[in-house]
Design a protein around this motif. Structure first.
Motif, short mmCIF file in Angstrom:
data_model
loop_
_atom_site.label_atom_id
_atom_site.label_comp_id
_atom_site.label_asym_id
_atom_site.label_seq_id
_atom_site.Cartn_x
_atom_site.Cartn_y
_atom_site.Cartn_z
N TYR A 49 52.83 68.81 2.71
CA TYR A 49 53.91 69.98 2.68
C TYR A 49 54.25 70.55 3.77
CZ TYR A 49 53.41 68.93 -2.54
OH TYR A 49 53.27 68.06 -3.75
N ALA A 50 53.05 71.01 4.47
CA ALA A 50 53.33 72.09 5.48
C ALA A 50 53.97 71.59 6.64
CB ALA A 50 51.78 72.67 5.87
N ILE A 51 53.71 70.33 7.13
CA ILE A 51 54.27 69.89 8.29
C ILE A 51 55.96 69.50 8.28
CG2 ILE A 51 54.01 68.06 9.92
CD1 ILE A 51 52.21 70.07 10.45
N PRO A 52 56.03 68.86 7.17
CA PRO A 52 57.57 68.55 6.90
C PRO A 52 58.50 69.73 6.70
CG PRO A 52 56.50 67.06 5.70
CD PRO A 52 55.60 67.98 6.19
N LEU A 53 57.95 70.65 6.01
CA LEU A 53 58.68 71.99 5.61
C LEU A 53 58.85 72.82 7.00
CD1 LEU A 53 59.52 73.70 3.37
CD2 LEU A 53 57.43 74.71 3.24
N PHE A 54 57.46 72.79 7.64
CA PHE A 54 57.57 73.65 8.91
C PHE A 54 58.57 73.08 9.98
CE2 PHE A 54 55.68 74.71 13.21
CZ PHE A 54 56.01 76.03 13.25
N GLY A 55 58.72 71.69 10.00
CA GLY A 55 59.66 71.01 10.69
C GLY A 55 61.16 71.34 10.60
N MET A 56 61.35 71.18 9.28
CA MET A 56 62.87 71.59 9.13
C MET A 56 63.48 72.98 9.35
SD MET A 56 63.33 69.44 5.59
CE MET A 56 62.18 69.89 4.55
N ILE A 57 62.44 74.04 9.21
CA ILE A 57 62.47 75.19 9.35
C ILE A 57 62.60 75.61 10.88
CG2 ILE A 57 61.93 77.60 9.01
CD1 ILE A 57 60.62 76.86 6.34
N LEU A 76 54.98 77.92 1.13
CA LEU A 76 53.64 77.32 0.70
C LEU A 76 52.62 78.06 -0.16
CD1 LEU A 76 52.45 75.99 3.98
CD2 LEU A 76 53.65 74.62 2.29
N VAL A 77 52.59 79.59 0.02
CA VAL A 77 51.85 80.26 -0.77
C VAL A 77 52.55 81.01 -1.93
CG1 VAL A 77 50.38 82.52 -0.65
CG2 VAL A 77 50.47 81.22 1.32
N GLY A 78 53.94 81.26 -1.96
CA GLY A 78 54.50 82.07 -2.92
C GLY A 78 55.27 80.90 -3.80
N THR A 79 55.77 79.77 -3.38
CA THR A 79 56.70 79.13 -4.31
C THR A 79 56.01 77.61 -4.65
OG1 THR A 79 58.46 79.98 -3.05
CG2 THR A 79 59.22 78.14 -4.43
N LEU A 80 55.85 76.79 -3.52
CA LEU A 80 55.40 75.67 -3.73
C LEU A 80 53.86 75.41 -4.29
CD1 LEU A 80 56.89 73.81 -0.51
CD2 LEU A 80 57.54 73.72 -2.91
N ARG A 81 52.99 76.17 -3.40
CA ARG A 81 51.61 76.55 -3.92
C ARG A 81 50.77 75.04 -4.00
NH1 ARG A 81 54.10 79.95 -7.02
NH2 ARG A 81 54.26 78.53 -9.00
N PRO A 82 50.94 74.18 -2.80
CA PRO A 82 50.15 73.17 -2.89
C PRO A 82 48.49 73.46 -3.03
CG PRO A 82 50.96 73.65 -0.72
CD PRO A 82 51.49 74.41 -1.80
N ASP A 83 47.67 72.44 -3.28
CA ASP A 83 46.36 72.73 -3.45
C ASP A 83 45.39 71.63 -2.26
OD1 ASP A 83 43.74 73.58 -3.67
OD2 ASP A 83 43.56 72.56 -5.74
N PRO A 84 45.06 72.09 -1.15
CA PRO A 84 45.04 73.37 -0.54
C PRO A 84 46.39 73.71 -0.02
CG PRO A 84 44.23 71.85 0.92
CD PRO A 84 44.39 71.10 -0.12
N TRP A 85 46.59 75.13 0.34
CA TRP A 85 47.82 75.77 0.51
C TRP A 85 48.37 74.92 1.69
CZ3 TRP A 85 48.49 78.30 5.40
CH2 TRP A 85 47.46 78.59 5.81
N TYR A 86 47.57 74.62 2.73
CA TYR A 86 47.65 74.08 4.15
C TYR A 86 47.81 72.67 4.12
CZ TYR A 86 42.68 73.41 4.03
OH TYR A 86 41.35 73.20 3.44
#
Length: 266
Positions: free
Chosen positions: A128-136, A114-124
């Protein structure tokens, strides 16, 4: 971008395939028709509930609510890790080791992306955060559960060999090294198989969903590669920490094997 919309009746028609599987189970006396029904109903309820929650989260864009959703996912994933082990560490260790190591690995890699590659605004941003976290999280959960199950079973199956190594002067980790190696190998295998088959045997769900939503195949491939690399890192890190922690708990400070710290799943 032309997105094909599905109606309730479209999904209901597809659900008939599960009923066909149930009929096959009855016809062939497989005895899994009840499990199929329960799993299908549970899936529908969970996805509908998650869809409603995500709709609210996507509109709120709140760090607090995103963290709360991630925390709830961690609690359920930790329960699944414990439930998949034939022999569990007694007490809170049975839940705590798998949950803690999975959370550390999945959270760290998600924040990195989130912080280094995707960098959405806001980062949280929960979109982006929930689907990504869920897959990982889900893939790390699978690897850690397999690793811990292999380790605890090997500790009982190879008890005499492990105690013999300790009697000859080996430390706790040296004595358990063959079991730990096998646990790491088994825990990593689903992720390795998934990476090897991706693109030729199967198109991953995220990539397929993006293509169906109108994203260009090249962009979908880049996202999928990022996800697979994150999953690989989280699985390896979480599995290593879980196996080391499990081996530490299965022994004591005097380097004795402690099978009494295990209990068989009821």
């Amino acid at each position: 971008m032309n997105v094909v919309s599905l109606s309730f009746w479209d999904v209901a028609a597809a659900s008939l395939l599960v009923l066909i599987n149930g009929v096959l189970s009855l016809w062939l006396s497989l005895g899994i028709e009840r499990q199929l029904l329960v799993a299908a109903v549970r899936m529908v309820v969970q996805l509908v509930a998650v869809g409603a929650v995500l709709t609210i989260l996507f509109g709120a864009a709140s760090l607090t609510w995103t963290a709360a959703m991630a925390f709830a996912m961690v609690l359920f994933a930790g329960r699944e890790i414990m439930a998949r082990q034939e022999r569990q560490l007694a007490g809170w260790w049975g839940y705590g080791i798998g949950t803690a190591t999975m959370t550390f690995a999945a959270t760290g890699l998600t924040l990195l992306a989130l912080v280094g590659t995707l960098r959405p605004d806001p980062w949280y941003d929960s979109r982006y955060a929930i689907p990504l976290f869920g897959m990982i999280l889900g893939n790390a959960m699978t690897g850690i559960s397999l690793g811990l199950d292999t380790l605890t079973n090997a500790a009982i199956r190879e008890r005499q060999a492990i105690e013999a190594r300790i009697a000859l002067g080996a430390s706790r980790f040296e004595a358990l090294r063959p079991a730990m190696r096998e646990a790491m190998r088994r825990g990593m295998m689903p992720m390795i198989n998934s990476m090897a088959a991706t693109g030729i045997v199967s198109l991953p769900g995220m990539m397929t969903g993006q293509i169906l939503a109108g994203v260009s195949p090249a962009e979908a491939v880049r996202y999928q590669l990022l996800i697979m690399f994150l999953i690989s890192g989280a699985t390896g890190l979480g599995l290593l920490l879980a196996v080391l922690s499990g081996a530490w708990r299965l022994t004591d400070r005097r380097h004795r094997l402690r099978p009494d710290r295990l209990r068989t799943r009821p």
